[in-house]
Design a protein around this motif. Structure first.
Motif, PDB file in Angstrom:
ATOM      1  N   VAL A  94       0.874  -1.175   0.000  1.00  0.00           N
ATOM      2  CA  VAL A  94       0.000   0.000   0.000  1.00  0.00           C
ATOM      3  C   VAL A  94       0.908   1.221   0.000  1.00  0.00           C
ATOM      4  O   VAL A  94       1.922   1.256   0.679  1.00  0.00           O
ATOM      5  N   ASN A  95       0.546   2.209  -0.810  1.00  0.00           N
ATOM      6  CA  ASN A  95       1.432   3.350  -1.023  1.00  0.00           C
ATOM      7  C   ASN A  95       0.656   4.658  -1.031  1.00  0.00           C
ATOM      8  O   ASN A  95      -0.492   4.714  -1.486  1.00  0.00           O
ATOM      9  N   GLN A  96       1.311   5.691  -0.536  1.00  0.00           N
ATOM     10  CA  GLN A  96       0.807   7.049  -0.682  1.00  0.00           C
ATOM     11  C   GLN A  96       1.655   7.763  -1.733  1.00  0.00           C
ATOM     12  O   GLN A  96       2.870   7.882  -1.582  1.00  0.00           O
ATOM     13  N   LEU A  97       1.000   8.214  -2.783  1.00  0.00           N
ATOM     14  CA  LEU A  97       1.661   8.978  -3.841  1.00  0.00           C
ATOM     15  C   LEU A  97       1.216  10.428  -3.724  1.00  0.00           C
ATOM     16  O   LEU A  97       0.023  10.725  -3.762  1.00  0.00           O
ATOM     17  N   LEU A  98       2.179  11.315  -3.556  1.00  0.00           N
ATOM     18  CA  LEU A  98       1.889  12.750  -3.541  1.00  0.00           C
ATOM     19  C   LEU A  98       2.257  13.302  -4.913  1.00  0.00           C
ATOM     20  O   LEU A  98       3.396  13.179  -5.359  1.00  0.00           O
ATOM     21  N   ALA A  99       1.277  13.878  -5.580  1.00  0.00           N
ATOM     22  CA  ALA A  99       1.485  14.401  -6.934  1.00  0.00           C
ATOM     23  C   ALA A  99       1.046  15.855  -6.982  1.00  0.00           C
ATOM     24  O   ALA A  99       0.182  16.296  -6.220  1.00  0.00           O
ATOM     25  N   VAL A 100       1.647  16.594  -7.887  1.00  0.00           N
ATOM     26  CA  VAL A 100       1.374  18.022  -8.040  1.00  0.00           C
ATOM     27  C   VAL A 100       0.920  18.285  -9.465  1.00  0.00           C
ATOM     28  O   VAL A 100       1.455  17.710 -10.423  1.00  0.00           O
ATOM     29  N   LYS A 101      -0.080  19.141  -9.613  1.00  0.00           N
ATOM     30  CA  LYS A 101      -0.457  19.630 -10.929  1.00  0.00           C
ATOM     31  C   LYS A 101       0.405  20.853 -11.218  1.00  0.00           C
ATOM     32  O   LYS A 101       0.295  21.872 -10.527  1.00  0.00           O
ATOM     33  N   PRO A 102       1.296  20.781 -12.201  1.00  0.00           N
ATOM     34  CA  PRO A 102       2.221  21.896 -12.438  1.00  0.00           C
ATOM     35  C   PRO A 102       1.480  23.214 -12.646  1.00  0.00           C
ATOM     36  O   PRO A 102       0.421  23.267 -13.281  1.00  0.00           O
ATOM     37  N   GLY A 103       2.058  24.267 -12.077  1.00  0.00           N
ATOM     38  CA  GLY A 103       1.478  25.601 -12.208  1.00  0.00           C
ATOM     39  C   GLY A 103       2.290  26.454 -13.156  1.00  0.00           C
ATOM     40  O   GLY A 103       2.900  25.944 -14.107  1.00  0.00           O
ATOM     41  N   ARG A 104       2.343  27.745 -12.849  1.00  0.00           N
ATOM     42  CA  ARG A 104       3.080  28.651 -13.728  1.00  0.00           C
ATOM     43  C   ARG A 104       4.573  28.337 -13.672  1.00  0.00           C
ATOM     44  O   ARG A 104       5.098  27.839 -12.670  1.00  0.00           O
ATOM     45  N   ARG A 105       5.256  28.643 -14.741  1.00  0.00           N
ATOM     46  CA  ARG A 105       6.680  28.334 -14.866  1.00  0.00           C
ATOM     47  C   ARG A 105       7.462  28.986 -13.722  1.00  0.00           C
ATOM     48  O   ARG A 105       7.297  30.166 -13.414  1.00  0.00           O
ATOM     49  N   GLY A 106       8.325  28.200 -13.095  1.00  0.00           N
ATOM     50  CA  GLY A 106       9.170  28.710 -12.021  1.00  0.00           C
ATOM     51  C   GLY A 106       8.552  28.574 -10.646  1.00  0.00           C
ATOM     52  O   GLY A 106       9.255  28.647  -9.640  1.00  0.00           O
ATOM     53  N   ALA A 107       7.238  28.376 -10.558  1.00  0.00           N
ATOM     54  CA  ALA A 107       6.580  28.231  -9.252  1.00  0.00           C
ATOM     55  C   ALA A 107       6.595  26.768  -8.833  1.00  0.00           C
ATOM     56  O   ALA A 107       6.440  25.872  -9.657  1.00  0.00           O
ATOM     57  N   ASP A 108       6.797  26.518  -7.559  1.00  0.00           N
ATOM     58  CA  ASP A 108       6.800  25.151  -7.055  1.00  0.00           C
ATOM     59  C   ASP A 108       6.145  25.137  -5.685  1.00  0.00           C
ATOM     60  O   ASP A 108       6.587  25.846  -4.784  1.00  0.00           O
ATOM     61  N   PRO A 109       5.084  24.365  -5.511  1.00  0.00           N
ATOM     62  CA  PRO A 109       4.355  24.393  -4.243  1.00  0.00           C
ATOM     63  C   PRO A 109       5.041  23.636  -3.109  1.00  0.00           C
ATOM     64  O   PRO A 109       4.602  23.723  -1.970  1.00  0.00           O
ATOM     65  N   LEU A 110       6.087  22.882  -3.410  1.00  0.00           N
ATOM     66  CA  LEU A 110       6.752  22.092  -2.382  1.00  0.00           C
ATOM     67  C   LEU A 110       8.120  22.671  -2.058  1.00  0.00           C
ATOM     68  O   LEU A 110       8.777  23.256  -2.931  1.00  0.00           O
ATOM     69  N   PRO A 111       8.590  22.500  -0.822  1.00  0.00           N
ATOM     70  CA  PRO A 111       9.923  22.994  -0.463  1.00  0.00           C
ATOM     71  C   PRO A 111      11.016  22.213  -1.182  1.00  0.00           C
ATOM     72  O   PRO A 111      10.780  21.119  -1.723  1.00  0.00           O
ATOM     73  N   LEU A 112      12.219  22.765  -1.171  1.00  0.00           N
ATOM     74  CA  LEU A 112      13.344  22.139  -1.862  1.00  0.00           C
ATOM     75  C   LEU A 112      13.697  20.791  -1.237  1.00  0.00           C
ATOM     76  O   LEU A 112      14.027  19.837  -1.945  1.00  0.00           O
ATOM     77  N   LEU A 113      13.649  20.723   0.080  1.00  0.00           N
ATOM     78  CA  LEU A 113      13.965  19.488   0.788  1.00  0.00           C
ATOM     79  C   LEU A 113      12.676  18.816   1.258  1.00  0.00           C
ATOM     80  O   LEU A 113      11.693  19.482   1.593  1.00  0.00           O
ATOM     81  N   ARG A 114      12.721  17.502   1.292  1.00  0.00           N
ATOM     82  CA  ARG A 114      11.529  16.740   1.699  1.00  0.00           C
ATOM     83  C   ARG A 114      11.221  17.010   3.165  1.00  0.00           C
ATOM     84  O   ARG A 114      12.063  16.784   4.037  1.00  0.00           O
ATOM     85  N   PRO A 115      10.002  17.473   3.482  1.00  0.00           N
ATOM     86  CA  PRO A 115       9.637  17.709   4.889  1.00  0.00           C
ATOM     87  C   PRO A 115       9.536  16.403   5.661  1.00  0.00           C
ATOM     88  O   PRO A 115       9.383  15.319   5.094  1.00  0.00           O
ATOM     89  N   ASP A 116       9.598  16.522   6.988  1.00  0.00           N
ATOM     90  CA  ASP A 116       9.377  15.360   7.847  1.00  0.00           C
ATOM     91  C   ASP A 116       7.881  15.254   8.114  1.00  0.00           C
ATOM     92  O   ASP A 116       7.384  15.650   9.163  1.00  0.00           O
ATOM     93  N   TRP A 117       7.158  14.696   7.143  1.00  0.00           N
ATOM     94  CA  TRP A 117       5.712  14.603   7.266  1.00  0.00           C
ATOM     95  C   TRP A 117       5.284  13.649   8.373  1.00  0.00           C
ATOM     96  O   TRP A 117       4.142  13.702   8.831  1.00  0.00           O
ATOM     97  N   SER A 118       6.171  12.761   8.795  1.00  0.00           N
ATOM     98  CA  SER A 118       5.793  11.785   9.813  1.00  0.00           C
ATOM     99  C   SER A 118       5.603  12.435  11.179  1.00  0.00           C
ATOM    100  O   SER A 118       4.967  11.859  12.059  1.00  0.00           O
TER     101      SER A 118
END
Length: 436
Positions: free
Chosen positions: A399-423
């Motif tokens: 069983v897996n959780q996949l986090l996916a993003v719908k790309p937005g405007r060029r250069g914008a990124d909704p996620l931080p550069l480093l993977r957060p500690d979501w746990s």
């Protein structure tokens, strides 16, 4: 001389497994065989063997167990798990030639006769596969069993998907709350956001997201029983201004865009052929830059092609028309729909712990479970959850959780550069507007 039934059962077991049956046997004629320290296979009626003659494999065994013609005394997990310990895991199927060799003993024990009717708990669906109407019937078969039954099985959380155990000694309720919060954190929920909860169950995730993160939720299900109870729970929590529960198929949602979408334990019902349409639909409902969390059971690497087995116990009794896909298929479908998959987390071990917790809940209140469903339905769930726990423990299913993003405007990124500690469990500061 008429053979003893227990000897015949042991021989049938040897033919099924390709090895001696490592279980004690007790039969309707009083005969028995004993294997010290092993669980006991109880054959209450010749009809149990007749079911195996007409459906010589997993389906026949399942029908015998669900009907009560066959039972297991002792450790259910040991009884279901021993085929994995054999040199080559058997397919649990008898060929007709093997049965023909046993025709004499079967006749003398009065096993042979007209085919028994399947137990009433077996699904009987009509219409085109994965049409709106047939999908509603399939969902009703599984989820409209009775809310009291599911409260007993799942516990107060009423969450029917893999929990997330922050530590081995955590309770099921603690682990389910941790899972709900994990999904919220991965989606980056903030106050004022609009969230779509696809396949919302009894509303637990919608309640958590609205009460802890201040989001507005549209929650959809095609189960009447789930929708009714979810609405009552939301009203009792005073959240009707933030959460709307709809008796609606995800294909009928047309009032996007949403800032985030959660699909938790729903993609298994979609079907392989419909997965591209599912992913495309969710992509179209999400705003640019929005996040999708797709949480789904996956076939193990040795499970073979992505296609359902119409003769399996799961297909006939548990998830009619349900289809498990591989992790690779889920990733491919999301990417082809235009998503960028940014994170994958495997929760296989967590689901094994979850299923064992559900089995304990069921067994501790067995009489209530039978009263609130039926003897056969309670036996379906006991067999299904115990077998599922073993499948997750032994790498046959994931069983897996996949986090996916719908790309937005060029250069914008909704996620931080480093993977957060979501746990890490969220604190009240994490939930303030703008945190995430």
């Amino acid at each position: 001389m008429t053979p003893r039934a227990a000897e015949l059962v042991s021989e049938l077991g040897r033919l099924l497994l390709g090895a001696p049956l490592p279980m004690s046997v007790r039969c309707w004629d009083g005969s028995r065989t004993v294997v010290d320290g092993a669980p006991t296979l109880v054959v209450r009626h010749p009809r149990a063997l007749r079911r195996l003659v007409y459906a010589p494999g997993e389906l026949g065994l399942a029908r015998a167990y669900v009907s009560g013609d066959l039972d297991i005394e002792g450790d259910l997990f040991a009884a279901l798990g021993f085929p994995d310990d054999l040199p080559s895991r058997p397919e649990l199927a008898l060929d007709r030639r093997a049965l023909a060799r046993l025709a004499g003993p079967l006749l003398r024990l009065r096993v042979l006769g007209p085919p028994p009717a399947p137990p009433p708990e077996e699904a009987r669906l009509r219409g085109s596969r994965h049409s709106l109407g047939r999908d509603r019937s399939a969902i009703s078969h599984h989820y409209d069993v009775g809310n009291d039954f599911y409260r007993l099985l799942l516990g107060p959380s009423l969450v029917y998907s893999c929990a997330y155990f922050p530590e081995p000694g955590a309770t099921l309720e603690q682990a389910q709350e941790a899972k709900l919060d994990l999904v919220c954190r991965k989606l980056g929920l903030e106050q004022g956001m609009r969230l779509l909860d696809v396949g919302c169950g009894w509303g637990s995730f919608a309640l958590h997201a609205a009460s802890r993160y201040g989001v507005s939720v549209v929650a959809v299900t095609i189960s009447d029983a789930q929708a009714g109870l979810a609405r009552r729970r939301i009203a009792d929590a005073g959240l009707t201004d933030r959460v709307e529960v709809r008796l609606q198929d995800y294909r009928e949602v047309d009032d996007g865009p949403f800032d985030a979408i959660a699909s938790i334990g729903m993609a298994e019902h979609v079907g392989h052929a419909s997965l591209p349409g599912y992913a495309a639909r969710l992509h179209g409902l999400l705003r640019p830059g929005g996040r999708l969390l797709n949480h789904a059971i996956a076939r193990g690497p040795a499970a073979g092609p992505d296609r359902p087995d119409p003769g399996s116990f799961l297909t006939r009794y548990v998830f009619p028309d349900g289809e498990l896909q591989s992790l690779a298929t889920h990733v491919q479908v999301l990417e082809e729909a235009g998503f960028e998959v940014r994170d994958v987390e495997a929760l296989r071990r967590h689901y094994a712990l979850t299923c064992r917790s559900w089995v304990r809940n069921l067994e501790q209140r067995w009489d209530d479970a039978v009263r609130w469903s039926s003897p056969g339905r309670a036996r379906v769930w006991r067999l299904y959850l115990a077998g599922s726990a073993l499948a997750f423990e032994r790498h046959r299913t994931g069983v897996n959780q996949l986090l996916a993003v719908k790309p937005g405007r060029r250069g914008a990124d909704p996620l931080p550069l480093l993977r957060p500690d979501w746990s890490r469990q969220a604190t009240s500061d994490d939930r303030r507007p703008g945190a995430g």
